[in-house]
Enzyme design. Sequence first.
Site, short mmCIF file in Angstrom:
data_model
loop_
_atom_site.label_atom_id
_atom_site.label_comp_id
_atom_site.label_asym_id
_atom_site.label_seq_id
_atom_site.Cartn_x
_atom_site.Cartn_y
_atom_site.Cartn_z
N GLU A 239 0.99 46.67 0.20
CA GLU A 239 0.02 47.73 -0.13
C GLU A 239 -1.33 47.45 0.52
O GLU A 239 -1.95 48.32 1.11
CB GLU A 239 -0.14 47.83 -1.65
N GLU B 282 -13.24 42.56 -6.28
CA GLU B 282 -13.43 41.29 -7.00
C GLU B 282 -12.11 40.51 -7.04
O GLU B 282 -12.07 39.30 -6.82
CB GLU B 282 -13.93 41.55 -8.43
C1 LIG Z 1 -7.74 56.22 -5.51
C2 LIG Z 1 -6.89 55.33 -6.34
C3 LIG Z 1 -5.51 55.41 -6.24
C4 LIG Z 1 -4.69 54.59 -7.04
N1 LIG Z 1 -3.34 54.73 -6.94
C5 LIG Z 1 -2.53 53.99 -7.74
C6 LIG Z 1 -1.11 54.18 -7.72
O1 LIG Z 1 -0.58 55.03 -6.99
N2 LIG Z 1 -0.34 53.45 -8.56
C7 LIG Z 1 -0.88 52.50 -9.38
O2 LIG Z 1 -0.11 51.84 -10.07
N3 LIG Z 1 -2.23 52.29 -9.44
C8 LIG Z 1 -3.07 53.02 -8.64
N4 LIG Z 1 -4.44 52.83 -8.69
C9 LIG Z 1 -4.97 51.92 -9.69
C10 LIG Z 1 -5.62 50.66 -9.15
O3 LIG Z 1 -4.66 49.77 -8.67
C11 LIG Z 1 -6.43 50.06 -10.33
O4 LIG Z 1 -7.46 50.98 -10.62
C12 LIG Z 1 -7.03 48.71 -9.99
O5 LIG Z 1 -6.02 47.74 -9.89
C13 LIG Z 1 -8.08 48.27 -11.02
O6 LIG Z 1 -7.59 48.35 -12.31
P1 LIG Z 1 -8.43 49.07 -13.47
O7 LIG Z 1 -8.81 50.43 -12.96
O8 LIG Z 1 -7.64 48.99 -14.72
O9 LIG Z 1 -9.77 48.23 -13.61
P2 LIG Z 1 -9.97 46.89 -14.43
O10 LIG Z 1 -8.87 45.94 -14.11
O11 LIG Z 1 -10.20 47.23 -15.86
O12 LIG Z 1 -11.30 46.33 -13.79
C14 LIG Z 1 -12.60 46.76 -14.19
C15 LIG Z 1 -13.63 45.94 -13.43
O13 LIG Z 1 -13.53 44.54 -13.79
C16 LIG Z 1 -13.37 43.72 -12.65
N5 LIG Z 1 -12.49 42.58 -12.95
C17 LIG Z 1 -11.31 42.63 -13.63
N6 LIG Z 1 -10.75 41.39 -13.68
C18 LIG Z 1 -11.59 40.56 -13.00
C19 LIG Z 1 -11.55 39.16 -12.68
N7 LIG Z 1 -10.52 38.38 -13.07
N8 LIG Z 1 -12.55 38.65 -11.96
C20 LIG Z 1 -13.60 39.43 -11.53
N9 LIG Z 1 -13.70 40.76 -11.82
C21 LIG Z 1 -12.70 41.32 -12.52
C22 LIG Z 1 -12.74 44.64 -11.63
O14 LIG Z 1 -12.97 44.19 -10.30
C23 LIG Z 1 -13.44 45.98 -11.91
O15 LIG Z 1 -14.68 46.02 -11.29
C24 LIG Z 1 -5.28 53.65 -7.92
C25 LIG Z 1 -6.67 53.56 -8.01
C26 LIG Z 1 -7.47 54.39 -7.25
C27 LIG Z 1 -8.97 54.28 -7.37
#
Ligand SMILES: Cc1cc2nc3c(=O)[nH]c(=O)nc-3n(C[C@H](O)[C@H](O)[C@H](O)COP(=O)(O)OP(=O)(O)OC[C@H]3O[C@@H](n4cnc5c(N)ncnc54)[C@H](O)[C@@H]3O)c2cc1C
Length: 393
Positions: free
Chosen positions: A230, A363
């Site tokens: 990916e 991050e």
């Molecule tokens: C345009 C778009 C398309 C997407 N398409 C898909 C898809 O098709 N299928 C799918 O399954 N997912 C998809 N996603 C989801 C994407 O993979 C997740 O949004 C991403 O992995 C972050 O997870 P979260 O949104 O739950 O944020 P969180 O994990 O809740 O993170 C919130 C914040 O905390 C920070 N953070 C979290 N843990 C840590 C750490 N250990 N150290 C430092 N900082 C940290 C993160 O960097 C972020 O800034 C998509 C997202 C977007 C924006």
Amino acid sequence: MTDAAELRQRTRDLLAAHPPASTDRLDFLRARFDAGLAWVHFPEGLGGLGAPRTLQPVVDTALAAAGAPDNDPRRIGIGLGMAAPTLLKYGTDEQKQRFLRPLWTGEEVWCQLFSEPGAGSDLAALGTRAVRDGDDWVVDGQKVWTSSAHLARWAILIARTDPDLPKHRGITYFVCDMTDPGVEVRPLRQITGEAEFNEVFLTGVRIPDTRRLGEVGDGWRVAQTTLNNERVAIGGRRLPREGGMIGPVARTWRERPELRTHDLHQRLLTLWVEAEVARLTGERLGQQLAVGHPGPEGAGMKLAFARLNQEISGLEVDLLGEEGLLYDDWTMRRPELVDFTGREAGYRYLRSKGNSIEGGTSEILLNIVAERVLGLPAEPRTDKDVAWKDLAR
Ligand SMILES: Cc1cc2nc3c(=O)[nH]c(=O)nc-3n(C[C@H](O)[C@H](O)[C@H](O)COP(=O)(O)OP(=O)(O)OC[C@H]3O[C@@H](n4cnc5c(N)ncnc54)[C@H](O)[C@@H]3O)c2cc1C
């Protein structure tokens, strides 16, 4: 081993047997797959000839010159970039035969059911349950941010099959039929006004065990193949010079001298050079890919891609001034494909915000680069030996 001369000959044979001008698009794509000219590095019988991946341009260039249709790769990015390499590595022969041809031709679109409301960066914490029932698994849970779910026929899905094990060990990987009556897809509207992605509710979805990929409980390992691919698919696309986000802003700079200032010039030059360095690094990564599988280095490319897209689109909005704030369409579109550099400057600026989230946040990618590329000490992970059911939520 198939060489360039043989590929050229096979391409000529394909064009002679199926002249693009008089052949239906889908018939042509199916014939191309059957001739082993779809992805030449795949095995024979699965759209390839077991040839080196570096030889793919030999086929692509000759077909483009002959006016042959392509499979519209941007529309089926998740299938091509993520599902296919995972199916190839972990699928059974029956699964590969069933899924790869319509995936490649674009007859069947794929989506990725990984992220959940409570499991994004910490994906291994996911709570969607799959419970064995005879020859089937019964799946219940909720996924989120699922790009293209509204178009998809199939999904790659990870679900928890053993809550008594630590979070990484009790996960299994499946292929989910998006037409199953228990699958409900609801649009999620983004900052751009579009709804590229969705919430997906899974209620009593029955998945036959024959659609499991890899061993029961081995889903985390299988998912690593998907995730590594990916990052390369998002950040490692090979482009011509000025082919990415830098292209439109460089064109505006050349065509609109009245917008220029000294400060903007300095910013543009810096970003142009950085974009070119990233592009050439992408070329090198492409060459590495041609001889192996993507490793954690893909994370570095994806990081650079996200930062540059955001900085360059910000520069473009500054350059255009008030004009850069115009936005031509706020209706909730359901786009068939996502083109980061498509549409106007305001769209590019807003859409690029998602680049540092999708496919792993910046991050998290920095952590991957630190730990797996640079060998720095790992983040403390206190929950890795705790049963998933005992984790705080
Ligand atoms: C345009 C778009 C398309 C997407 N398409 C898909 C898809 O098709 N299928 C799918 O399954 N997912 C998809 N996603 C989801 C994407 O993979 C997740 O949004 C991403 O992995 C972050 O997870 P979260 O949104 O739950 O944020 P969180 O994990 O809740 O993170 C919130 C914040 O905390 C920070 N953070 C979290 N843990 C840590 C750490 N250990 N150290 C430092 N900082 C940290 C993160 O960097 C972020 O800034 C998509 C997202 C977007 C924006």
